[in-house]
Motif scaffolding. Structure first.
Motif, PDB file in Angstrom:
ATOM      1  N   ASN A   1       0.829  -1.202   0.000  1.00 54.00           N
ATOM      2  CA  ASN A   1       0.000   0.000   0.000  1.00 54.00           C
ATOM      3  C   ASN A   1       0.859   1.247   0.000  1.00 54.00           C
ATOM      4  O   ASN A   1       2.020   1.246   0.413  1.00 54.00           O
ATOM      5  CB  ASN A   1      -0.939  -0.002   1.209  1.00 54.00           C
TER       6      ASN A   1
ATOM      7  N   GLY B   1       0.361   5.912  -0.225  1.00 52.26           N
ATOM      8  CA  GLY B   1      -0.566   7.029  -0.270  1.00 52.26           C
ATOM      9  C   GLY B   1       0.146   8.358  -0.103  1.00 52.26           C
ATOM     10  O   GLY B   1       1.337   8.422   0.213  1.00 52.26           O
TER      11      GLY B   1
ATOM     12  N   ALA C   1      -4.763  10.574  -1.524  1.00 55.56           N
ATOM     13  CA  ALA C   1      -5.142   9.411  -2.308  1.00 55.56           C
ATOM     14  C   ALA C   1      -4.267   8.239  -1.886  1.00 55.56           C
ATOM     15  O   ALA C   1      -3.144   8.429  -1.391  1.00 55.56           O
ATOM     16  CB  ALA C   1      -4.981   9.684  -3.799  1.00 55.56           C
TER      17      ALA C   1
ATOM     18  N   VAL D   1      -3.561   3.640  -2.527  1.00 56.85           N
ATOM     19  CA  VAL D   1      -3.797   2.409  -3.278  1.00 56.85           C
ATOM     20  C   VAL D   1      -3.350   1.231  -2.429  1.00 56.85           C
ATOM     21  O   VAL D   1      -2.345   1.310  -1.711  1.00 56.85           O
ATOM     22  CB  VAL D   1      -3.063   2.433  -4.637  1.00 56.85           C
ATOM     23  N   ASP D   2      -4.111   0.144  -2.486  1.00 56.25           N
ATOM     24  CA  ASP D   2      -3.773  -1.102  -1.807  1.00 56.25           C
ATOM     25  C   ASP D   2      -3.873  -2.237  -2.820  1.00 56.25           C
ATOM     26  O   ASP D   2      -4.913  -2.380  -3.487  1.00 56.25           O
ATOM     27  CB  ASP D   2      -4.742  -1.381  -0.657  1.00 56.25           C
ATOM     28  N   HIS D   3      -2.831  -3.024  -2.912  1.00 63.04           N
ATOM     29  CA  HIS D   3      -2.879  -4.201  -3.774  1.00 63.04           C
ATOM     30  C   HIS D   3      -2.837  -5.441  -2.892  1.00 63.04           C
ATOM     31  O   HIS D   3      -1.827  -5.738  -2.250  1.00 63.04           O
ATOM     32  CB  HIS D   3      -1.718  -4.230  -4.764  1.00 63.04           C
TER      33      HIS D   3
ATOM     34  N   THR E   1      -6.708  -4.949  -6.578  1.00 67.64           N
ATOM     35  CA  THR E   1      -6.284  -3.589  -6.257  1.00 67.64           C
ATOM     36  C   THR E   1      -7.471  -2.745  -5.822  1.00 67.64           C
ATOM     37  O   THR E   1      -8.526  -2.760  -6.477  1.00 67.64           O
ATOM     38  CB  THR E   1      -5.594  -2.946  -7.461  1.00 67.64           C
TER      39      THR E   1
ATOM     40  N   TYR F   1      -8.664   1.274  -4.332  1.00 66.56           N
ATOM     41  CA  TYR F   1      -8.259   2.681  -4.369  1.00 66.56           C
ATOM     42  C   TYR F   1      -9.057   3.482  -3.351  1.00 66.56           C
ATOM     43  O   TYR F   1     -10.181   3.118  -2.963  1.00 66.56           O
ATOM     44  CB  TYR F   1      -8.484   3.263  -5.774  1.00 66.56           C
ATOM     45  N   ASP F   2      -8.476   4.595  -2.932  1.00 67.34           N
ATOM     46  CA  ASP F   2      -9.203   5.527  -2.071  1.00 67.34           C
ATOM     47  C   ASP F   2      -8.691   6.937  -2.312  1.00 67.34           C
ATOM     48  O   ASP F   2      -7.542   7.136  -2.726  1.00 67.34           O
ATOM     49  CB  ASP F   2      -9.030   5.151  -0.589  1.00 67.34           C
ATOM     50  N   TRP F   3      -9.551   7.910  -2.059  1.00 64.74           N
ATOM     51  CA  TRP F   3      -9.150   9.313  -2.135  1.00 64.74           C
ATOM     52  C   TRP F   3     -10.034  10.123  -1.211  1.00 64.74           C
ATOM     53  O   TRP F   3     -11.122   9.685  -0.814  1.00 64.74           O
ATOM     54  CB  TRP F   3      -9.208   9.848  -3.566  1.00 64.74           C
TER      55      TRP F   3
ATOM     56  N   ARG G   1     -13.700   5.261  -0.817  1.00 68.16           N
ATOM     57  CA  ARG G   1     -12.756   4.189  -0.541  1.00 68.16           C
ATOM     58  C   ARG G   1     -13.346   2.833  -0.909  1.00 68.16           C
ATOM     59  O   ARG G   1     -14.547   2.594  -0.742  1.00 68.16           O
ATOM     60  CB  ARG G   1     -12.382   4.194   0.943  1.00 68.16           C
ATOM     61  N   ASP G   2     -12.466   1.937  -1.410  1.00 65.75           N
ATOM     62  CA  ASP G   2     -12.805   0.533  -1.586  1.00 65.75           C
ATOM     63  C   ASP G   2     -12.302  -0.235  -0.379  1.00 65.75           C
ATOM     64  O   ASP G   2     -11.238   0.069   0.174  1.00 65.75           O
ATOM     65  CB  ASP G   2     -12.156  -0.035  -2.851  1.00 65.75           C
TER      66      ASP G   2
END
Length: 992
Positions: free
Chosen positions: A436, A438, A465, A467-469, A475, A477-479, A500-501
């Motif tokens: 991850n 950001g 923002a 990202v997490d894989h 994958t 994403y969030d912002w 956010r996911d």
């Protein structure tokens, strides 16, 4: 810097000067190895208004270690405020604050982010056992501040500012039980803590135990009925309301400085917990050939039970690097836990039933031969490793101020291994890796301090923002974006949007399927409580959840009430594809998931598949109101007028009023190097006054005067300048000619620091002039430099007029050595000061709707539908009121839960459930025995000790649940909802 005139004269000035005297007394006459700009004057000295000799200047710089954020703190506690809670550890203090530190975002109300001196730590284990006496200031910030430290905006932030010097050994023991009896709890804990600047060492050992409370001891009516044969054992004797449990914990924490600008913190923890929960007896309905039936229970020698032992090992580390204008913090937290459970099997009763039916087994026959069915075993091992590195700095300066940038990157790894003989097959192995990263930026748009757009107030914008894989999921994403508007110094508005996911947990996806027998469930359709088989496990088909959250807030420091803060937040959470535990079984849920519920031909509930489900959507809206108010009780040294009291040192002395307390507090008058007869315990501090005929040593006073007033103060000025720079940069303190560190309390440095980072020469000169005046001309408030033979200690002088100085709240001095009039917490105690506080939080649920499936029913959780077992209350609140005075503390804590309901089908035989509102009230009372002078004189062991007595649920209140006929279903019997009720706990704590 803000200058505040005061008409108070030498009392507060001498109080401010008192602390530097001790390090000055230890200073050598040679030159200090650290050079300083001692000849430089503060850039603003020329602009300072000239006051008369009766005027002092109070410099209000920011306390070292505070959080620099546009959002103001929701709650701030100084030392006296913290003492008013009577907590035994930082973990206890956070628990006592309850909703004040819990997120209002509705995403699980996660545990807050913890900072120490404004720096993120690897794990809360590093801090949880510290005694509250080690805290200089405690701050709680809204969720948006978490973004600046590499976290998402769904956790509040707690910043704990520790004293620069502190040492204690603490032993604590407590005993508790319900007023109705039945079981008891015992706890023992020993904690050692030493803080020396940036170095800390903490060792904690703990043990806890709780005995069993059974349903028979509370008269709980059994759902499956009672045996028809009087010789059979009562199942209620073998059902636990409270499990038999015991636990051990050992923790080691160590923090050290690496070079001039870096630090390393390491934690190691071991924990073991054992529990035994009884789940009743096997029962069987035997019917003979003539149709006669008898309910039998057996297997009393081996009741249905779950015997569990869990063992965990964990370690965390935090590396802090200061690279120029950038701060790099890397945390690592690794752990492994093992859980082993032995589950008593049920007897295979098929042969029994058949034998009774064909007449070969009498209904009252001895069933002892069927008593041993053996055990199933469940083993789970979990391994975690989490790392996060953040880079924080201000690379750009705009007219509105510094632009703050936070970059973070990390890796999280989780592995779960499990096997269960109830589910034969290969071992379950789940693994997940998460890479991850950001970024977050805060841009000041206008600023009153920078005089840019000052008419608009303080406006700042932040965006981030990430990202997490996930190795097993994909994958995400969030912002986020946010705006903070400080309209005035007391009123701040804020708005935050988060998109956010979120992925289901490993357990939700992959836990093995397990069948648990004999679980009591209330069936709304048939209005009865039945024992059913429950299936648990994972659901690999769960999708990613989409979350879109709004938060609009206002924080107002009320101008018409001192120390009063009011906050209100509007929150809206929108979620899609929500992974959730299977809800409480209602007719609506059964209709939406018909394959998850099994009934027999007669419509009786037999089995529920409670593996996780996916809800199509959920919409939530709520308002949260908070109100915090505190104040001082009694007349004493001015609030916020001084440094915290430290622990007395070896010469019989008491608190000296600061982090230098240990070595400084030993001698008469509270100054190191001042020999004389040790003060009696409890004298010279607070309201006790000095012992009869007590006088300070004239020779010691003369030596102190020579040390501080010799020459032009160049040596002292040099060391203070070096200390100010070190405190600002996190560097090493200055050293004397022998290479020994010379430390100063942070409060003193803040009050003497000029705008250019060195001593304000005018302030330094004014205070030296008053302190070094001829003794014959010294005012009665001259304190440390009054003529030799003037009485020490006592109640202290009156508080100065005008606004209080900055810094932590003042409070009553502790027991022990001398002190001087007017010095407040700098050593004299300055009178019997106390604190009172009020914390109120109220929640109003505006909307809570769930779309079960696309095109399916919409559940209104505020109007009779439910996901959890108790319905959703529209109103809830919490109130805490506390007082602490002269060593006595009393805290009232009340919690209100509003009314809710769960709807039935409306068909004959079905029922609605009403969950009535209820209010619980707890009280905590405590006495600092160490402040009772006569008691300590009679029993010296009681010095530094405290005894407390708590009563929880004073009114023995329990939520009442009724069906449509106004009757209480068996599943909701009062003792099943709350088996403890009114209870008490007595605790003894001693600090050495």
């Amino acid at each position: 810097m803000q200058l505040r005139p005061s008409t108070s004269l030498g009392a507060l000035a001498i109080g401010i000067l008192a602390l530097p005297l001790a390090p000055a007394a230890y200073a050598q006459t040679g030159d200090a190895p650290v050079s300083a700009q001692d000849g430089a004057s503060s850039a603003q000295a020329a602009d300072v208004e000239t006051f008369d000799s009766d005027t002092i200047l109070v410099l209000g710089s920011r306390l070292i270690g505070q959080v620099d954020a546009p959002q103001p703190a929701l709650l701030e506690l100084g030392e006296a405020d913290i003492a008013a809670y009577g907590a035994s550890s930082i973990a206890d203090l956070i628990s006592a604050l309850g909703p004040q530190v819990t997120s209002a975002r509705g995403r699980g109300g996660g545990f807050p982010v913890i900072l120490v001196n404004g720096v993120r730590i690897g794990s809360f284990r590093e801090l949880r056992s510290y005694p509250p006496e080690a805290i200089e200031k405690f701050e709680v910030f809204p969720e948006e501040v978490a973004l600046r430290y590499g976290y998402s905006a769904d956790q509040r932030v707690i910043n704990v500012i520790l004293k620069r010097s502190y040492a204690s050994f603490e032993v604590e023991g407590d005993y508790g039980q319900p007023f109705d009896g039945g079981y008891s709890t015992q706890d023992l804990e020993a904690t050692y803590l030493r803080i020396a600047g940036d170095s800390r060492l903490n060792i904690n050992l703990g043990w806890n135990n709780s005995s069993t409370l059974t349903e028979a001891e509370r008269g709980v009516i059994q759902s499956g009925g009672v045996p028809d044969l009087a010789t059979d054992p009562d199942p209620a004797l073998y059902r636990s309301l409270v499990a038999d449990s015991a636990g051990l914990e050992a923790t080691l924490n160590w923090t050290t400085k690496l070079g001039a600008d870096h630090s390393l913190a390491v934690n190691a923890t071991f924990e073991r917990d054992d529990s035994l929960r009884l789940q009743g007896l096997d029962t069987v309905l035997l019917t003979d050939p003539d149709g006669n039936s008898v309910l039998r229970s057996f297997n009393a020698a081996d009741p249905l039970s779950v015997d569990n032992r869990s063992t965990s090992y964990a370690s965390a580390a935090t590396l802090t690097l200061n690279l120029g204008d950038w701060e790099v913090i890397t945390t690592a937290d690794v752990g492994r836990s093992n859980s082993n459970s032995a589950i008593q099997r049920r007897v295979n009763t098929a042969a029994l039933v058949a034998a009774a039916a064909n007449g070969t087994l009498a209904l009252d026959a001895d069933l002892g031969t069927f008593a041993d069915a053996g055990f199933d075993e469940a083993r789970t091992s979990t391994t975690t490793a989490n790392t996060l590195s953040t880079l924080r700095g201000s690379p750009l300066y705009l007219p509105g101020g510094d632009v703050s940038v936070t970059l973070d990157a990390g890796y999280n790894w989780n592995r779960i291994e499990s096997e269960d003989t109830r589910n034969p097959g290969p071992q379950t192995l789940l693994k997940r890796g998460n890479v991850n990263g950001g970024a977050n930026i805060t841009v000041p748009i206008t600023s009153r301090a920078e005089d840019f757009g000052a008419a608009l107030g303080d406006i700042s914008f932040n965006a981030g923002a990430g990202v997490d894989h996930l190795s097993d999921f994909g994958t995400l994403y969030d912002w986020n974006v946010g705006l903070s508007w400080g309209i005035t110094e007391t009123l701040t508005l804020s708005a935050t949007y988060v998109d956010r996911d979120a992925a289901p947990s490993l357990g939700q996806l992959g836990n093995p399927e397990i069948a648990t027998l004999n679980v009591p469930v209330f069936d709304l359709v048939n209005n009865e409580t039945v024992l059913v088989t429950v299936l648990s496990g994972g659901n690999p088909l769960l999708p990613a959840q989409s979350q879109k959250d709004w938060k609009l807030g206002a924080q107002w420091a009320l101008p018409f009430l001192e120390n009063a803060r009011f906050s209100v937040d509007y929150l809206r959470n929108s979620s899609r594809n929500v992974a959730a535990a299977f809800p409480v079984l209602t007719p609506a849920i059964e209709a939406a998931f018909p394959t998850r519920v099994t009934r027999d031909l007669a419509g009786n509930l037999v089995q529920i598949d409670q593996r996780p489900i996916t809800l199509a959507a959920r919409e939530e809206e709520r308002l949260q109101f908070g109100f915090n108010l505190s104040g001082q009780i009694g007349s004493a040294a001015p609030q916020n007028g001084g440094a915290p009291a430290g622990r007395g040192g070896p010469g019989g002395g008491g608190p000296v009023g600061g982090p230098v307390g240990g070595p400084v507090g030993g001698a008469v008058g509270g100054f190191a190097g001042m020999p004389g007869a040790p003060a009696a315990a409890g004298t010279g501090m607070g309201t006790n006054g000095p012992p009869a005929g007590f006088r300070p040593d004239p020779a010691a006073v003369a030596r102190m005067r020579a040390t501080f007033c010799e020459g032009d103060g160049t040596l002292l000025r040099t060391q203070l300048n070096a200390a100010i720079r070190a405190a600002a940069s996190g560097g090493e303190p200055p050293r004397d000619a022998n290479g020994q560190p010379v430390t100063f309390p942070p409060q003193l440095l803040e009050r003497l620091a000029g705008a250019d980072g060195v001593i304000d020469e005018q302030e330094f000169a004014n205070l030296r002039e008053q302190a070094c005046a001829d003794p014959a001309e010294a005012s009665p408030a001259g304190g440390a430099f009054a003529a030799a033979g003037a009485p020490a200690g006592g109640a202290g002088g009156p508080p100065p007029s005008g606004p209080p100085a900055s810094g932590p709240p003042a409070g009553a001095g502790g027991a022990g050595g001398g002190g001087f009039p007017g010095m407040g917490r700098f050593g004299g105690g300055g009178g019997a000061a106390g604190r009172w506080f009020v914390n109120l939080q109220y929640n109003l649920e505006l909307r809570n709707d769930v779309l079960v499936a696309p095109g399916g029913p919409v559940l209104d959780l505020l109007d009779g539908d439910a996901l959890s077992g108790g319905g959703q209350a529209r109103h809830s609140g919490n109130l805490r009121v506390g007082t602490f005075y002269n060593g006595y503390g009393l805290i009232w804590n009340g919690t209100y839960t509003g009314k809710s309901r769960i709807n039935g089908t409306g068909l004959p035989g079905s029922t609605d459930l009403t969950f009535n509102d209820y209010f619980t009230l707890n009280v905590r009372s405590f006495v600092d025995l160490g402040q009772r002078a006569k008691l300590v004189e009679a029993i010296p062991f009681l010095a530094g000790s405290r005894i407390s007595f708590d009563v929880d649920n004073i009114f023995n209140a329990r939520q009442r649940v009724t069906d449509s006929a106004g009757l209480v279903p068996l599943r909701y019997q009062p003792f099943l909802i709350d088996p403890v009720g009114r209870s008490f706990e007595i605790e003894f704590r001693k600090l050495f």
